[in-house]
Design a protein around this motif. Structure first.
Motif, mmCIF file in Angstrom:
data_model
loop_
_atom_site.group_PDB
_atom_site.id
_atom_site.type_symbol
_atom_site.label_atom_id
_atom_site.label_comp_id
_atom_site.label_asym_id
_atom_site.label_seq_id
_atom_site.Cartn_x
_atom_site.Cartn_y
_atom_site.Cartn_z
ATOM 1 N N MET A 1 0.836 -1.120 0.018
ATOM 2 C CA MET A 1 -0.035 0.073 -0.092
ATOM 3 C C MET A 1 0.852 1.177 0.039
ATOM 4 O O MET A 1 1.929 1.258 0.621
ATOM 5 N N THR A 2 0.372 2.235 -0.504
ATOM 6 C CA THR A 2 1.314 3.545 -0.678
ATOM 7 C C THR A 2 0.492 4.602 -0.295
ATOM 8 O O THR A 2 -0.899 4.533 -0.003
ATOM 9 N N GLY A 3 0.942 5.734 -0.136
ATOM 10 C CA GLY A 3 0.021 7.150 -0.099
ATOM 11 C C GLY A 3 0.169 7.532 1.612
ATOM 12 O O GLY A 3 1.124 6.824 2.529
ATOM 13 N N GLU A 4 -0.381 8.681 1.987
ATOM 14 C CA GLU A 4 -0.499 8.990 3.089
ATOM 15 C C GLU A 4 -1.146 8.286 4.236
ATOM 16 O O GLU A 4 -2.312 7.660 3.959
ATOM 17 N N ALA A 5 -0.707 8.245 5.409
ATOM 18 C CA ALA A 5 -1.271 7.545 6.638
ATOM 19 C C ALA A 5 -1.867 6.005 6.144
ATOM 20 O O ALA A 5 -2.874 5.503 6.557
ATOM 21 N N GLY A 6 -0.953 5.256 5.329
ATOM 22 C CA GLY A 6 -1.168 3.891 4.855
ATOM 23 C C GLY A 6 -2.280 3.764 3.881
ATOM 24 O O GLY A 6 -2.596 2.757 3.735
ATOM 25 N N GLY A 7 -2.450 4.886 3.365
ATOM 26 C CA GLY A 7 -3.465 4.878 2.062
ATOM 27 C C GLY A 7 -2.771 4.416 0.711
ATOM 28 O O GLY A 7 -1.831 3.956 0.620
ATOM 29 N N TYR A 18 -4.718 -10.214 6.403
ATOM 30 C CA TYR A 18 -6.051 -9.850 7.326
ATOM 31 C C TYR A 18 -7.089 -8.867 6.775
ATOM 32 O O TYR A 18 -8.018 -8.983 7.564
ATOM 33 N N ALA A 19 -6.656 -8.068 5.825
ATOM 34 C CA ALA A 19 -7.464 -7.040 5.377
ATOM 35 C C ALA A 19 -8.822 -7.716 4.486
ATOM 36 O O ALA A 19 -8.492 -8.705 4.007
ATOM 37 N N ARG A 20 -10.029 -7.192 4.503
ATOM 38 C CA ARG A 20 -10.917 -7.676 3.664
ATOM 39 C C ARG A 20 -11.389 -6.498 2.762
ATOM 40 O O ARG A 20 -11.230 -5.414 3.249
ATOM 41 N N ILE A 21 -11.925 -6.843 1.458
ATOM 42 C CA ILE A 21 -12.306 -5.790 0.591
ATOM 43 C C ILE A 21 -13.905 -5.348 1.369
ATOM 44 O O ILE A 21 -14.551 -6.222 1.718
ATOM 45 N N GLU A 22 -13.913 -4.094 1.476
ATOM 46 C CA GLU A 22 -15.329 -3.398 1.978
ATOM 47 C C GLU A 22 -16.230 -3.045 0.897
ATOM 48 O O GLU A 22 -15.852 -2.088 0.246
ATOM 49 N N ARG A 23 -17.188 -3.417 0.709
ATOM 50 C CA ARG A 23 -18.367 -2.913 -0.244
ATOM 51 C C ARG A 23 -19.775 -2.564 0.570
ATOM 52 O O ARG A 23 -20.164 -3.448 1.081
ATOM 53 N N GLU A 24 -19.819 -1.396 0.624
ATOM 54 C CA GLU A 24 -20.978 -0.759 1.409
ATOM 55 C C GLU A 24 -21.473 0.459 0.747
ATOM 56 O O GLU A 24 -20.891 1.237 0.056
ATOM 57 N N ARG A 25 -22.991 0.558 0.890
ATOM 58 C CA ARG A 25 -23.379 1.869 0.424
ATOM 59 C C ARG A 25 -24.318 2.609 1.685
ATOM 60 O O ARG A 25 -24.944 1.725 2.593
ATOM 61 N N ARG A 26 -24.371 3.845 1.607
ATOM 62 C CA ARG A 26 -25.024 4.618 2.573
ATOM 63 C C ARG A 26 -26.184 5.199 2.063
ATOM 64 O O ARG A 26 -26.062 5.756 0.930
ATOM 65 N N LYS A 73 -9.304 1.487 7.958
ATOM 66 C CA LYS A 73 -10.137 1.500 6.814
ATOM 67 C C LYS A 73 -9.191 2.353 5.819
ATOM 68 O O LYS A 73 -8.762 3.447 5.899
ATOM 69 N N VAL A 74 -8.726 1.546 4.593
ATOM 70 C CA VAL A 74 -7.973 2.148 3.563
ATOM 71 C C VAL A 74 -8.750 2.378 2.620
ATOM 72 O O VAL A 74 -9.348 1.259 1.899
ATOM 73 N N PRO A 75 -9.080 3.693 2.153
ATOM 74 C CA PRO A 75 -10.080 3.857 0.743
ATOM 75 C C PRO A 75 -9.031 3.302 -0.588
ATOM 76 O O PRO A 75 -7.923 3.429 -0.524
ATOM 77 N N VAL A 76 -9.694 2.958 -1.344
ATOM 78 C CA VAL A 76 -9.051 2.672 -2.759
ATOM 79 C C VAL A 76 -9.615 3.433 -3.826
ATOM 80 O O VAL A 76 -10.787 3.224 -3.884
ATOM 81 N N GLN A 83 -15.036 0.204 -2.005
ATOM 82 C CA GLN A 83 -14.731 1.460 -1.392
ATOM 83 C C GLN A 83 -13.177 1.485 -0.805
ATOM 84 O O GLN A 83 -12.666 2.338 -0.620
ATOM 85 N N GLY A 84 -12.786 0.157 -0.438
ATOM 86 C CA GLY A 84 -11.497 0.079 0.255
ATOM 87 C C GLY A 84 -11.372 -1.081 0.918
ATOM 88 O O GLY A 84 -12.013 -2.184 0.592
ATOM 89 N N LEU A 85 -10.415 -1.080 1.706
ATOM 90 C CA LEU A 85 -9.990 -2.347 2.445
ATOM 91 C C LEU A 85 -10.307 -2.262 4.136
ATOM 92 O O LEU A 85 -10.124 -0.992 4.546
ATOM 93 N N ILE A 86 -10.584 -2.986 4.610
ATOM 94 C CA ILE A 86 -10.839 -2.853 6.136
ATOM 95 C C ILE A 86 -10.379 -4.077 7.071
ATOM 96 O O ILE A 86 -10.291 -5.228 6.455
ATOM 97 N N THR A 87 -9.826 -3.930 8.095
ATOM 98 C CA THR A 87 -8.998 -4.623 9.007
ATOM 99 C C THR A 87 -9.525 -4.363 10.193
ATOM 100 O O THR A 87 -9.539 -3.263 10.971
#
Length: 190
Positions: A1-7, A18-26, A73-76, A83-87
């Motif tokens: 992963m690259t970017g600021e604060a682990g993004g 350990y991370a999983r893909i997160e798919r959610e809608r609000r 939560k790492v946005p992709v 939306q990203g990865l969640i651990t």
């Protein structure tokens, strides 16, 4: 992963071990759900640790017991529903208390279980905000259902048919929503 604060900016970040893909809608709601529709209630306190992508969460269950989690939560930045990865890491009360001393932005809300979605009613500075959340890793994926807003030019057709949902790309294992499930979704999300 690259970017600021682990993004991860503009590149796909591999979920790893350990991370999983997160798919959610609000969905923004005008009001909390009717009490008759609520199956359970949780009091949630979130602490978004300053300068990180980490969230420290305290969940108080209806029986008074508590669950403590540290979540990253790492946005992709990638087209589609991801939306990203969640651990998540589950913590003891002592571990939570130690991490809660770190500087953080604090949010509190009540989450109402209104299957098949969760509805969050916020307190404090966000008082009055009511959001329904559906995770695609959950019941939506089983039924091949996608928010109409994810498909271009579909919103008006969906509205004319009575709601914000559509079913498409059904595979042989896809399940169909019962009339009662359709009624509950339309009742909850308007």
């Amino acid at each position: 992963m690259t970017g600021e604060a682990g993004g991860s900016r503009g590149r796909w970040a591999h979920p790893g071990k350990y991370a999983r893909i997160e798919r959610e809608r609000r969905f923004l709601l005008a009001a909390p759900p009717a009490p008759a529709d609520v199956t359970t209630t949780w009091a949630i306190g979130d602490r978004y640790l300053t300068g990180t992508r980490l969230r420290l969460r305290r969940v108080e269950r209806p029986d008074g017991s508590c669950e403590f989690k540290l979540t990253q939560k790492v946005p992709v930045v990638r087209p589609g529903a991801i939306q990203g990865l969640i651990t998540n890491t589950y913590l003891s009360a002592a571990e939570y208390d130690l991490l809660a001393t770190l500087p953080a932005r604090v949010l509190s809300k009540t989450r109402f279980g209104v299957p098949p979605v969760g509805v969050d009613v916020f307190d404090g500075p966000l008082r009055g905000l009511v959001l329904a959340e559906a995770e695609f890793t959950d019941w939506l994926a089983e039924y091949g259902i996608h928010p109409a807003t994810s498909q271009r030019n579909h919103a008006s057709k969906s509205s004319a048919e009575g709601g914000p949902w559509r079913a498409d790309r059904r595979g042989p294992d896809a399940k169909r929503l019962s009339p009662e499930q359709h009624r509950r979704i339309h009742h909850i999300l308007g």
